[in-house]
Design an enzyme around this catalytic site. Sequence first.
Site, PDB file in Angstrom:
ATOM      1  N   HIS A 140       0.598  -1.244   0.176  1.00 47.65           N
ATOM      2  CA  HIS A 140      -0.031   0.108  -0.023  1.00 47.65           C
ATOM      3  C   HIS A 140       1.004   1.281  -0.158  1.00 47.65           C
ATOM      4  O   HIS A 140       2.199   1.157   0.743  1.00 47.65           O
ATOM      5  CB  HIS A 140      -0.786  -0.098   1.431  1.00 47.65           C
ATOM      6  CG  HIS A 140      -2.071   0.985   1.445  1.00 47.65           C
ATOM      7  ND1 HIS A 140      -1.717   2.289   1.752  1.00 47.65           N
ATOM      8  CD2 HIS A 140      -3.321   0.819   1.140  1.00 47.65           C
ATOM      9  CE1 HIS A 140      -2.746   3.004   1.734  1.00 47.65           C
ATOM     10  NE2 HIS A 140      -3.851   2.078   1.618  1.00 47.65           N
ATOM     11  N   ASP A 217       2.751  -4.893   8.160  1.00 46.31           N
ATOM     12  CA  ASP A 217       1.639  -4.025   7.912  1.00 46.31           C
ATOM     13  C   ASP A 217       0.201  -4.907   7.870  1.00 46.31           C
ATOM     14  O   ASP A 217       0.154  -5.692   6.805  1.00 46.31           O
ATOM     15  CB  ASP A 217       1.825  -3.306   6.570  1.00 46.31           C
ATOM     16  CG  ASP A 217       0.633  -2.569   6.176  1.00 46.31           C
ATOM     17  OD1 ASP A 217      -0.567  -2.447   6.981  1.00 46.31           O
ATOM     18  OD2 ASP A 217       0.627  -1.902   5.161  1.00 46.31           O
ATOM     19  N   GLN A 220      -4.931  -5.151   6.570  1.00 46.79           N
ATOM     20  CA  GLN A 220      -5.719  -6.238   6.060  1.00 46.79           C
ATOM     21  C   GLN A 220      -5.766  -7.672   6.806  1.00 46.79           C
ATOM     22  O   GLN A 220      -6.499  -8.294   5.937  1.00 46.79           O
ATOM     23  CB  GLN A 220      -5.495  -6.236   4.396  1.00 46.79           C
ATOM     24  CG  GLN A 220      -5.647  -5.116   3.584  1.00 46.79           C
ATOM     25  CD  GLN A 220      -7.238  -4.465   3.684  1.00 46.79           C
ATOM     26  OE1 GLN A 220      -8.083  -5.184   4.148  1.00 46.79           O
ATOM     27  NE2 GLN A 220      -7.321  -3.328   3.334  1.00 46.79           N
ATOM     28  N   LYS A 243     -10.689  -0.465   9.905  1.00 44.13           N
ATOM     29  CA  LYS A 243     -11.097  -1.835   8.935  1.00 44.13           C
ATOM     30  C   LYS A 243     -11.479  -3.095   9.837  1.00 44.13           C
ATOM     31  O   LYS A 243     -11.715  -4.127   9.309  1.00 44.13           O
ATOM     32  CB  LYS A 243      -9.791  -2.064   8.332  1.00 44.13           C
ATOM     33  CG  LYS A 243      -9.325  -0.966   7.501  1.00 44.13           C
ATOM     34  CD  LYS A 243      -8.119  -1.134   6.435  1.00 44.13           C
ATOM     35  CE  LYS A 243      -7.834   0.035   5.266  1.00 44.13           C
ATOM     36  NZ  LYS A 243      -6.750  -0.130   4.567  1.00 44.13           N
ATOM     37  N   CYS A 381      -4.671   2.583  -3.985  1.00 45.81           N
ATOM     38  CA  CYS A 381      -3.662   3.090  -3.201  1.00 45.81           C
ATOM     39  C   CYS A 381      -2.410   1.938  -3.231  1.00 45.81           C
ATOM     40  O   CYS A 381      -1.536   1.915  -2.498  1.00 45.81           O
ATOM     41  CB  CYS A 381      -3.876   3.121  -1.618  1.00 45.81           C
ATOM     42  SG  CYS A 381      -5.019   4.636  -1.196  1.00 45.81           S
TER      43      CYS A 381
HETATM   44  C1  LIG Z   1      -5.779   0.549   4.514  1.00 45.37           C
HETATM   45  C2  LIG Z   1      -4.288   0.125   4.446  1.00 45.37           C
HETATM   46  C3  LIG Z   1      -3.207   1.100   5.002  1.00 45.37           C
HETATM   47  C4  LIG Z   1      -3.511   2.434   5.465  1.00 45.37           C
HETATM   48  O1  LIG Z   1      -4.376   2.459   6.549  1.00 45.37           O
HETATM   49  P1  LIG Z   1      -5.195   3.722   7.061  1.00 45.37           P
HETATM   50  O2  LIG Z   1      -6.029   3.358   7.827  1.00 45.37           O
HETATM   51  O3  LIG Z   1      -5.508   4.607   5.959  1.00 45.37           O
HETATM   52  O4  LIG Z   1      -3.884   4.591   7.735  1.00 45.37           O
HETATM   53  C5  LIG Z   1      -2.075   0.445   4.984  1.00 45.37           C
HETATM   54  N1  LIG Z   1      -1.694  -0.887   4.655  1.00 45.37           N
HETATM   55  C6  LIG Z   1      -2.877  -1.470   3.796  1.00 45.37           C
HETATM   56  C7  LIG Z   1      -2.285  -2.799   3.535  1.00 45.37           C
HETATM   57  C8  LIG Z   1      -4.152  -1.086   3.958  1.00 45.37           C
HETATM   58  O5  LIG Z   1      -5.139  -1.788   3.495  1.00 45.37           O
END
Ligand SMILES: *Cc1c(COP(=O)(O)O)cnc(C)c1O
Length: 423
Positions: A140, A217, A220, A243, A381
Amino acid sequence: MTALSRQKLTQTRETSHDIYDVERIREDFPILGQKVNGKPLVYLDNAATSQKPQAVIDVIKTYYATENSNIHRGVHTLSERATRAYESARSEVKRFINAQEDREIIFVRGSTEGINLVANSYGRKFIQSGDEIIISWMEHHSNIVPWQLLCEEKDAVLRVVPINDDGELMLNEYEKLLSTRTKLVSIAHVSNALGSINPVKTIVEMAHSRGIPVLIDGAQAAPHMPVDVTEMDCDFYVFSGHKLYGPTGIGILYGKAHLLEDMPPYQGGGDMIKSVTFEKTLYNVVPYKFEAGTPNIAGAIGLGTAIHYVNSIGLERINAYERELLSYATEAISEIKGIRIIGTAKEKAGILSFILEGVHAHDVGTVLDHEGIALRTGHHCAQPVMQRFGVPATARASLGLYNTREEIDALVRALYKVIEVFR
Ligand SMILES: *Cc1c(COP(=O)(O)O)cnc(C)c1O
């Protein structure tokens, strides 16, 4: 009542307890009951943000109606109550990802801020000119740009692990990139554009065998599968509350205590200090050192409640249910002529990116919206992913714990409508 019928009754009870009652779950989410453009809402944009259960909406309302106060400051009753609620949300998060200590949990705005915190604090202190940071081709933008900014400032080098045609990380290429120059690895647990689940434990082990710390990260992953940072042994882990069926504006950075201790503050202000004079400021202890200013108190409490809610269903069960729904959706969508699924990794979470031959993803999204179906179209993104697969954009259906087979059927019917309109 005979013993047998009693036994049968118990069995039914036990089975019904095991059944994933999605209709019952849907009732917890007031937004799902509405119509959009005259059609029942089909919400398939969970990878962008998820909907909130009534429990989360209620706890935020109750907080502002009965407890609102600043934390860690006043000795008055409301402030103490707010502080307790905020800190117990921290403990809830610690248990959720199986961290060792509460102080390893830092409240931030979201995954984006968590990664920026590590880049600005850990990165600025430990990354030097000529050092290398490894990310992957499926990241992302939030896990690309902070490292680019850092590399620019430090004259360091960003290395990118390639992915194969199924959207899987190429571990042999990752192995080749690891070197004595590598100072940090930062990789997604699950790709938001492809759904690929990365073998994070192996990724961490390979880096650790060379003494390199790893950030995962988990934006998801946290909503869809059990996460255990102790077992994974990652050094940092981030995810976003919104999320995970919680509020926006709150997220988590997990960091191993000894690393957080060694890191300088990211932002300065109230609450992150022990004492301030113009000659010298002493910083507060971890985690407060990284929580400058009044935090999103209601957001943290809402996140704690969201975690409680998800736990009440159980992530194992959510995961099993979503996997089953994903294979149902994959099969149904693959049957549509002219559809190409982008992201066909063996290990996938509930994300289905696709393109419809001859129709721009944006037009797909517009027609689907007329049918009450919400899904994301665009680059998600993750522009490098789009470049890798040679497409400008995809349509992406992303599943949540409340989606149903009937909704997938509605999506398929709507996609046939798209074909009618554009051919
Ligand atoms: C949504 C997302 C982000 C960013 O999350 P925010 O809540 O917008 O800060 C980073 N990495 C992944 C894989 C995402 O799906």
